[in-house]
Design a protein around this motif. Structure first.
Motif, PDB file in Angstrom:
ATOM      1  N   ASP A  65      47.574  45.876  41.609  1.00 57.66           N
ATOM      2  CA  ASP A  65      47.377  44.443  41.400  1.00 57.66           C
ATOM      3  C   ASP A  65      47.062  44.083  39.964  1.00 57.66           C
ATOM      4  OD1 ASP A  65      44.927  45.931  41.931  1.00 57.66           O
ATOM      5  OD2 ASP A  65      43.872  44.015  41.786  1.00 57.66           O
ATOM      6  N   LEU A  66      46.727  45.076  39.125  1.00 56.88           N
ATOM      7  CA  LEU A  66      46.263  44.778  37.767  1.00 56.88           C
ATOM      8  C   LEU A  66      47.426  44.506  36.818  1.00 56.88           C
ATOM      9  CD1 LEU A  66      43.389  47.291  36.908  1.00 56.88           C
ATOM     10  CD2 LEU A  66      43.214  44.924  37.654  1.00 56.88           C
ATOM     11  N   GLN A 101      37.392  51.102  36.848  1.00 53.05           N
ATOM     12  CA  GLN A 101      36.045  50.607  36.576  1.00 53.05           C
ATOM     13  C   GLN A 101      35.800  49.275  37.272  1.00 53.05           C
ATOM     14  OE1 GLN A 101      34.027  52.867  35.102  1.00 53.05           O
ATOM     15  NE2 GLN A 101      35.964  54.000  35.246  1.00 53.05           N
ATOM     16  N   PRO A 102      34.549  49.018  37.669  1.00 52.60           N
ATOM     17  CA  PRO A 102      34.261  47.765  38.371  1.00 52.60           C
ATOM     18  C   PRO A 102      34.458  46.554  37.475  1.00 52.60           C
ATOM     19  CG  PRO A 102      32.227  48.930  37.819  1.00 52.60           C
ATOM     20  CD  PRO A 102      33.352  49.875  37.519  1.00 52.60           C
ATOM     21  N   HIS A 103      34.807  45.431  38.100  1.00 49.06           N
ATOM     22  CA  HIS A 103      34.958  44.124  37.452  1.00 49.06           C
ATOM     23  C   HIS A 103      36.174  44.037  36.535  1.00 49.06           C
ATOM     24  CE1 HIS A 103      30.953  43.402  38.992  1.00 49.06           C
ATOM     25  NE2 HIS A 103      30.480  44.424  38.297  1.00 49.06           N
ATOM     26  N   VAL A 104      37.070  45.012  36.587  1.00 50.93           N
ATOM     27  CA  VAL A 104      38.253  44.990  35.722  1.00 50.93           C
ATOM     28  C   VAL A 104      39.351  44.148  36.370  1.00 50.93           C
ATOM     29  CG1 VAL A 104      40.136  46.406  34.810  1.00 50.93           C
ATOM     30  CG2 VAL A 104      37.773  47.147  34.544  1.00 50.93           C
ATOM     31  N   ALA A 105      39.852  43.157  35.608  1.00 49.68           N
ATOM     32  CA  ALA A 105      40.908  42.269  36.096  1.00 49.68           C
ATOM     33  C   ALA A 105      42.241  42.512  35.395  1.00 49.68           C
ATOM     34  CB  ALA A 105      40.494  40.818  35.909  1.00 49.68           C
ATOM     35  N   GLY A 106      42.264  43.420  34.432  1.00 54.63           N
ATOM     36  CA  GLY A 106      43.484  43.738  33.699  1.00 54.63           C
ATOM     37  C   GLY A 106      43.213  44.890  32.752  1.00 54.63           C
TER      38      GLY A 106
END
Length: 384
Positions: free
Chosen positions: A270-271, A157-162
């Protein structure tokens, strides 16, 4: 060594969408990240500060984004979008991202009463043959595939950083399901485990693989639970039997965890991926049992989220146990309650947070910013 924990807050998408003040308010409180529900169970939630609605009800387990049909076309179990809010995760994540907040996708996996009801062959079945439709059985290969695919979908999903994975392991008896009426014979932790042992065909095969006689095991569990229902002490399983049951359940949980972690990393290496967990490897529920050494083993999770809502020595011990195994860059997050109506002691918040930091917590999770009143957040402000 005392650390200064990063600060995060839990939210539902409906807390953000339609409330232009939500994201700036949290950013102004010094919140660094928001743990935003991506796939969630049935819930009725108060939204006391929202300008357009005050109570939100989701009637069944659902996802808040449009599932990629190509990935679910041949799946035995598949998620559904929540009515009227199927794309709300993306809209909420975009608003939070614009406010400078990191968005972690909060994904509930094995707790799904809709799928357990529609497909009972994949739900936990206790020793008496009673199904637990709210608890998917992680011995099922189809359940493992569902959980892994869902975790990967959340990561896309977009904008997911973790990503934070809840119920990524055994779910069982201990759950407030609908209007709960199970308090008549309150089980101790061991009886709760016996009530949570599954005897579906996949688990029966697992028990046999562990060298157990399944009918004999089932009968032994029933006999012990009848003692509970009669109001008498529950005798433990024989050591050899208990050890074999534990080994089978830990191995099944390991398979699920490894599949979910691998699925996320295949999509987004990368998450950071955090697991909601408890240091007792046989604990069932939203915070699944995973020994600290297993969770932080090579290739394991990038962090753990622990339930530390109220002051307790057990909470500090859990933080210490995982912090002792974590290496640089691995998170030990402690969830603390900030909703006074749910029992939060806001007067003790600063001291409790400091104690958690001293025990080794690298992050705090404020639960739950969407459920909190304006007075709750005002009390939080000096400490955030």
């Amino acid at each position: 060594m005392t650390t200064t924990p990063l600060k995060g807050a839990n939210l539902y998408p409906w807390d953000v969408v339609g409330d232009p003040d939500c994201a700036p308010l949290l950013a102004g409180l010094g919140i660094d990240r928001v743990v935003l529900a991506t796939a969630y169970h049935t819930v009725r939630a108060l939204t006391p500060r929202h300008p357009r609605h005050k109570v939100v009800t989701t009637p069944h387990s659902a996802v808040f984004f449009p599932p990629d049909e190509r990935r679910w076309r041949d799946a035995a179990l598949r998620p559904v979008q929540v009515d009227g809010g199927g794309a709300s995760f993306g809209a909420a994540a975009a608003e939070l991202d614009r406010a400078g907040l990191r968005v972690y996708a909060w994904v509930v996996l094995a707790h799904n009463q809709r799928l357990g009801t529609l497909l009972p062959a994949h739900a936990v079945v206790n020793a008496f043959g009673d199904p637990y439709p709210w608890a998917l059985c992680i011995s099922s290969e189809q359940v493992i595939a569902y959980c892994a695919t869902l975790a990967a979908e959340a990561a896309r999903q977009p904008h997911v950083a973790g990503v934070e994975l809840e119920s990524c392991g055994w779910y069982g008896f201990g759950h407030l399901h609908a209007h709960d009426k199970t308090g008549g014979a309150a089980p101790d932790p061991y009886s709760r485990l016996l009530l949570s042992l599954c005897f579906c065909p996949a688990c029966a095969s697992g028990y046999r693989g562990a060298g157990l006689d399944v009918p004999e095991l089932r009968a032994g569990v029933r006999r012990r639970l009848e003692e509970l229902f009669a109001g008498r002490p529950v005798p433990p399983l024989e050591d050899a039997v208990a050890g074999a049951v534990a080994a089978m359940r830990v191995a099944a949980a390991d398979r699920l965890r490894e599949a979910a972690l691998s699925a996320v990393r295949e999509v987004r290496p990368d998450l950071p991926v955090l697991l909601h967990a408890d240091p007792d490897p046989l604990v069932t529920g939203a915070n699944v049992g995973v020994a600290p050494g297993a969770l932080f083993a090579p290739g394991g999770a990038d962090g753990v989220v622990l339930a530390c809502q109220k002051r307790s020595e057990a909470g500090l011990d859990a933080v210490r146990a995982y912090a002792g195994r974590a290496t640089a860059g691995q998170a030990v997050a402690a969830t603390v309650s900030i909703v006074s109506g749910m029992g939060a002691d806001l007067a003790d918040l600063a001291a409790w947070s400091a104690d958690l930091g001293a025990a080794g917590a690298t992050e705090l999770r404020y639960y739950h910013a969407g459920l909190a009143t304006a007075a709750d957040l005002a009390a939080l402000a000096p400490h955030a």
